[in-house]
Design an enzyme around this catalytic site. Sequence first.
Site, PDB file in Angstrom:
ATOM      1  CD  GLU A   1      -2.847  -1.318   2.349  1.00 31.67           C
ATOM      2  OE1 GLU A   1      -4.018  -1.664   2.229  1.00 31.67           O
ATOM      3  OE2 GLU A   1      -2.295  -1.176   3.450  1.00 31.67           O
TER       4      GLU A   1
ATOM      5  N   GLY B   1     -12.679  -4.256   1.842  1.00 34.91           N
ATOM      6  CA  GLY B   1     -13.742  -5.116   1.331  1.00 34.91           C
ATOM      7  C   GLY B   1     -14.996  -4.274   1.125  1.00 34.91           C
TER       8      GLY B   1
ATOM      9  CG  MET C   1      -8.747  -5.239   9.186  1.00 30.71           C
ATOM     10  SD  MET C   1      -7.779  -6.744   8.974  1.00 30.71           S
ATOM     11  CE  MET C   1      -7.391  -7.158  10.660  1.00 30.71           C
ATOM     12  CD  GLU C   2      -5.206  -1.361   8.638  1.00 31.21           C
ATOM     13  OE1 GLU C   2      -5.898  -1.059   7.629  1.00 31.21           O
ATOM     14  OE2 GLU C   2      -4.780  -2.501   8.849  1.00 31.21           O
TER      15      GLU C   2
ATOM     16  CG  ASP D   1     -12.090  -8.345   0.008  1.00 31.93           C
ATOM     17  OD1 ASP D   1     -10.990  -7.850   0.244  1.00 31.93           O
ATOM     18  OD2 ASP D   1     -13.046  -8.263   0.803  1.00 31.93           O
TER      19      ASP D   1
HETATM   20  N1  ADE Z   1      -9.048  -5.301   3.698  1.00 30.65           N
HETATM   21  C1  ADE Z   1      -9.338  -5.693   2.460  1.00 30.65           C
HETATM   22  N2  ADE Z   1     -10.435  -6.496   2.452  1.00 30.65           N
HETATM   23  C2  ADE Z   1     -10.844  -6.597   3.736  1.00 30.65           C
HETATM   24  C3  ADE Z   1     -11.890  -7.290   4.375  1.00 30.65           C
HETATM   25  N3  ADE Z   1     -12.723  -8.046   3.678  1.00 30.65           N
HETATM   26  N4  ADE Z   1     -12.002  -7.184   5.721  1.00 30.65           N
HETATM   27  C4  ADE Z   1     -11.129  -6.434   6.421  1.00 30.65           C
HETATM   28  N5  ADE Z   1     -10.109  -5.758   5.869  1.00 30.65           N
HETATM   29  C5  ADE Z   1      -9.955  -5.838   4.531  1.00 30.65           C
END
Ligand code: ADE
Length: 232
Positions: A13, A79, A176-177, A200
Amino acid sequence: MVKIGIIGAMELEVKELKEAMTVSEITKKANMEFFEGTLNNVPVVIVQSGIGKVNAALCTQILADLFQVTHIINTGVAGSLNVALDIGDILISRDALHHDMDVTIFGYQLGEVPQMGRREFPADERLAKLAKEACEKVNPDIHAILGRVVSGDQFISGNEIKEKLIQEYQGDCAEMEGASIAHGAYLNNIPFVIIRAISDKADNSAEMDYPAFEAAAAKHSAALVKELVKHI
Ligand code: ADE
């Protein structure tokens, strides 16, 4: 004068941004390397925070204390929780919240940080607008929307949890951040924006999609950041 802190959780990243910058100094702190210098002639500090909310919060505080950054940009992948966001598309934060904060037992709203009176951390409107414009310029074929980032120390990869994040938090993307960076920036009065390209769909296919699309998605976000810094 501006000094922009740019945070990515993972090497992929921040790699492109680090390659594009002119480095004047590297400082190590809390097992993170802070690359100080210029990107497109704009003063920046680029750092790989590591994954998860604690790493992101520590990183944000170091950018505030040690580097006195004037703005923070978080770049990376996420995601999708919104049917309008396909893999490769981009979400620019309107706000961010913690989806793993639950003190409802004492009457707080789900996601609300107790005794803080706050669930959502609003992104800087000007930065978000500039990010949208930068995206239209450098990624004209990529669909970008403003929306809500929901963060937790959890990779989201199932329909049930995905549905919860949509119903309970009205999230547009999960990662997650972001909320920790938003929370830290808020406490330090630093304007921030989160830019996340979709890798995703945070559902049962996420485990397969994520490794296949993360690198391309990260590139989209980084390209946008390179353009954005010129306009801050
Ligand atoms: N980063 C990328 N895809 C994610 C997901 N599905 N859950 C948490 N962090 C992510």
